[in-house]
Design a protein around this motif. Structure first.
Motif, short mmCIF file in Angstrom:
data_model
loop_
_atom_site.label_atom_id
_atom_site.label_comp_id
_atom_site.label_asym_id
_atom_site.label_seq_id
_atom_site.Cartn_x
_atom_site.Cartn_y
_atom_site.Cartn_z
N UNK A 273 88.00 67.10 40.53
CA UNK A 273 89.03 67.57 41.44
C UNK A 273 89.56 68.95 41.04
N UNK A 274 89.60 69.20 39.75
CA UNK A 274 90.08 70.50 39.25
C UNK A 274 88.97 71.54 39.18
N UNK A 275 87.79 71.16 39.66
CA UNK A 275 86.65 72.07 39.73
C UNK A 275 86.28 72.63 38.36
N UNK A 276 86.24 71.74 37.38
CA UNK A 276 85.80 72.14 36.06
C UNK A 276 84.31 72.42 36.03
N UNK A 277 83.87 73.13 35.00
CA UNK A 277 82.44 73.43 34.85
C UNK A 277 81.65 72.12 34.74
N UNK A 278 80.40 72.11 35.16
CA UNK A 278 79.59 70.89 35.05
C UNK A 278 79.58 70.37 33.62
N UNK A 279 79.76 69.07 33.49
CA UNK A 279 79.81 68.45 32.17
C UNK A 279 78.39 68.18 31.65
N UNK A 280 78.27 68.20 30.35
CA UNK A 280 76.99 67.88 29.73
C UNK A 280 76.60 66.44 30.06
N UNK A 281 75.32 66.22 30.23
CA UNK A 281 74.84 64.88 30.54
C UNK A 281 74.97 63.99 29.30
N UNK A 282 75.88 63.05 29.37
CA UNK A 282 76.13 62.13 28.27
C UNK A 282 76.20 60.71 28.81
N UNK A 283 76.25 59.75 27.92
CA UNK A 283 76.29 58.34 28.30
C UNK A 283 77.74 57.93 28.57
N UNK A 284 78.27 58.40 29.69
CA UNK A 284 79.69 58.17 30.00
C UNK A 284 79.97 56.71 30.37
N UNK A 285 78.95 55.99 30.80
CA UNK A 285 79.14 54.60 31.20
C UNK A 285 78.16 53.69 30.47
N UNK A 286 78.38 53.45 29.18
CA UNK A 286 77.49 52.53 28.46
C UNK A 286 77.64 51.12 28.99
N UNK A 287 76.65 50.26 28.77
CA UNK A 287 76.78 48.87 29.24
C UNK A 287 78.03 48.22 28.65
N UNK A 288 78.82 47.55 29.48
CA UNK A 288 80.05 46.93 28.98
C UNK A 288 79.74 45.78 28.03
N UNK A 289 80.66 45.57 27.09
CA UNK A 289 80.50 44.50 26.11
C UNK A 289 81.76 43.64 26.11
N UNK A 290 81.61 42.41 25.69
CA UNK A 290 82.76 41.52 25.55
C UNK A 290 83.57 41.96 24.33
N UNK A 291 84.81 42.39 24.55
CA UNK A 291 85.65 42.88 23.46
C UNK A 291 86.82 41.94 23.16
N UNK A 292 87.20 41.12 24.14
CA UNK A 292 88.35 40.23 23.94
C UNK A 292 88.58 39.38 25.18
N UNK A 293 89.79 38.85 25.29
CA UNK A 293 90.10 37.93 26.38
C UNK A 293 91.15 38.47 27.35
N UNK A 294 91.54 39.71 27.18
CA UNK A 294 92.62 40.24 28.00
C UNK A 294 92.14 40.65 29.39
#
Length: 474
Positions: A273-294
């Motif tokens: 939205x702020x029209x920032x420069x293109x971001x480097x290709x990284x693993x921004x959405x790794x597979x989710x893991x069970x971390x707790x019960x909340x």
């Protein structure tokens, strides 16, 4: 360390200028003034659509979702808040309720910063950070060096900082970060000549968010500044009589699990939205893991939307309260709807308690809030002022089972002009933790009684009257 006035002086001079310029909108010289929304009647009706939770592998079935909510409901106070409120909240906000999360409650700067540094040091892929204030002091320099070190190790760091919030931070501070390869984005620059989109002077990024490797996130009220170096746990009962800087009291969350992806979406949407420069290709959405019960929901609000999503869901939660409301907030200048919702809750027998500041870095907001004390006290709402610290926390706990922690203040600026970020956490397990924190603050607070308040000085009356004139712009 610098005193509070010197820490805030440049920034708040700029804020004052923004407020005065904002008044020009009355004459049509800027964009039209916003107004808080009226929650239309159909939003107040119960939704027939069952609440659906998202798990590790996507949406759960209606039966699975109901079983989890029934368990949360049965383990807490007697309340119908889940049944009455959650479907409406989901319709308002749009972001999912996620399961399998771990939530850690963090109190004050030292504990929060150490947890954040530990996460930064463990980063392997990327670090996304969004902040209102990032000072060029001991704490700011420590963050800067930690981020630069990770960037040099091949971890991509992306930073969003608000232009007004970091006005007193030298440009060289951010240039050093950029020179190391960190992607630095100034949110809504005050200088219209360098704006990348339509210039909106009054819109600010008040969010505080740190995401590491898409797996761990931090949010709440804390900025990156040396004023948080002390701990109210050890100094709360000792107000400073020697002119030294008071401790700043804040609350934050450390989150792991599927909700981190929802926070990542909000960060990346702000960057785009702020029209920032293109971001480097990284693993921004790794597979989710069970971390707790909340069970957690991420809520981001923006003045570009028809109304503040956090404001609307908080009003709905207060309207659904049956037993108790516990609010702790740094800047309290309620609009008519929030005021009416609190008074109505007290009128139907809900135990409403507010912990508010006794001292602050914003004189106008403090006194604007004082102007509502008499009305609230007459309604049976109990008000306490936290002593010995600068209260900066923003938390709410309703019926012991619906909790929110984030950056949102209870004033017009947060609801109308700021980009804000909160997390909603369900269940008595976290609710008990937040209640215990509330009780600790309560023990370090002074109750404001109606009798005492009615005998306040004429000078205090005049301060309230003056501040109320400007509260829309605070």
């Amino acid at each position: 360390m610098a005193s509070v006035p010197s820490f805030r002086s440049v920034r708040y001079q700029a804020v004052a200028i923004v407020r005065w310029l904002g008044l020009l909108c009355l004459f049509g010289l800027f964009t039209g003034c916003s107004s808080l929304p009226t929650i239309v009647p159909d939003l107040a009706l119960h939704s027939d659509r069952p609440v659906q939770l998202d798990g590790l592998h996507g949406p759960l079935s209606a039966t699975q979702s109901k079983a989890i909510l029934d368990h949360l409901n049965s383990s807490g106070q007697t309340t119908n808040i889940f049944e009455r409120h959650l479907a409406l909240e989901e319709a308002i906000v749009g972001s999912p309720l996620t399961t399998d999360n771990q939530v850690q409650l963090l109190q004050n700067g030292p504990a929060t910063y150490e947890a954040m540094f530990a996460a930064i040091q463990s980063a392997q892929d990327h670090i996304n950070i969004e902040t209102y204030v990032m000072d060029d002091d001991t704490v700011g320099q420590r963050f800067a060096q930690a981020l630069i070190d990770k960037q040099r190790q091949g971890v991509q760091v992306n930073l969003i900082h608000d232009s007004l919030g970091t006005l007193s931070t030298p440009a060289a501070f951010f240039q050093r970060l950029a020179d190391s390869g960190i992607q630095v984005l100034e949110f809504n620059p005050l200088n219209p000549l360098v704006s990348r989109k339509t210039w909106t002077l009054n819109q600010r990024d008040h969010r505080k968010l740190l995401i590491v490797d898409g797996r761990i996130a931090f949010l709440g009220g804390i900025n990156i500044s040396g004023v948080y170096s002390g701990s109210s746990l050890t100094r709360a009962s000792h107000p400073q009589s020697d002119g030294s800087t008071p401790t700043w009291r804040d609350t934050d969350l450390q989150l792991e699990g599927p909700v981190v992806a929802e926070l990542q979406k909000l960060f990346l949407a702000t960057w785009e939205n702020q029209k920032g420069s293109p971001l480097a290709a990284k693993n921004y959405y790794p597979p989710p893991v069970h971390a707790g019960k909340q069970v957690v929901r991420a809520i981001g609000s923006s003045p570009d939307e028809p109304y503040s999503l956090i404001y609307a869901t908080l009003l709905s939660a207060i309207g659904s309260a049956e037993t108790s409301i516990r609010l702790t907030n740094a800047y309290f200048a309620p609009d008519p709807q929030l005021l009416a919702a609190l008074i109505a809750a007290a009128g139907r027998g809900v135990d409403v308690k507010l912990i508010l500041p006794s001292q602050t870095d914003s004189w106008l907001v403090l006194n604007a809030g004082h102007g509502y004390y008499e009305q609230l006290l007459r309604a049976g709402i109990k008000i306490y002022e936290r002593r010995g610290v600068i209260l900066h926390a923003k938390t709410a706990l309703i019926d012991g089972v619906w909790a929110t922690v984030g950056s949102t203040n209870l004033d017009w600026r947060s609801f109308l002009h700021n980009h804000e970020l909160n997390a909603v956490v369900l269940g008595s397990e976290f609710g008990n933790q937040l209640q215990a924190m509330f009780d600790k603050d309560l023990a370090e607070s002074d109750e404001i009684t109606l009798e005492k308040w009615l005998h306040r000085s004429l000078g205090q009356h005049l301060k309230e009257t003056f501040a109320r004139i400007w509260e829309y712009w605070l």
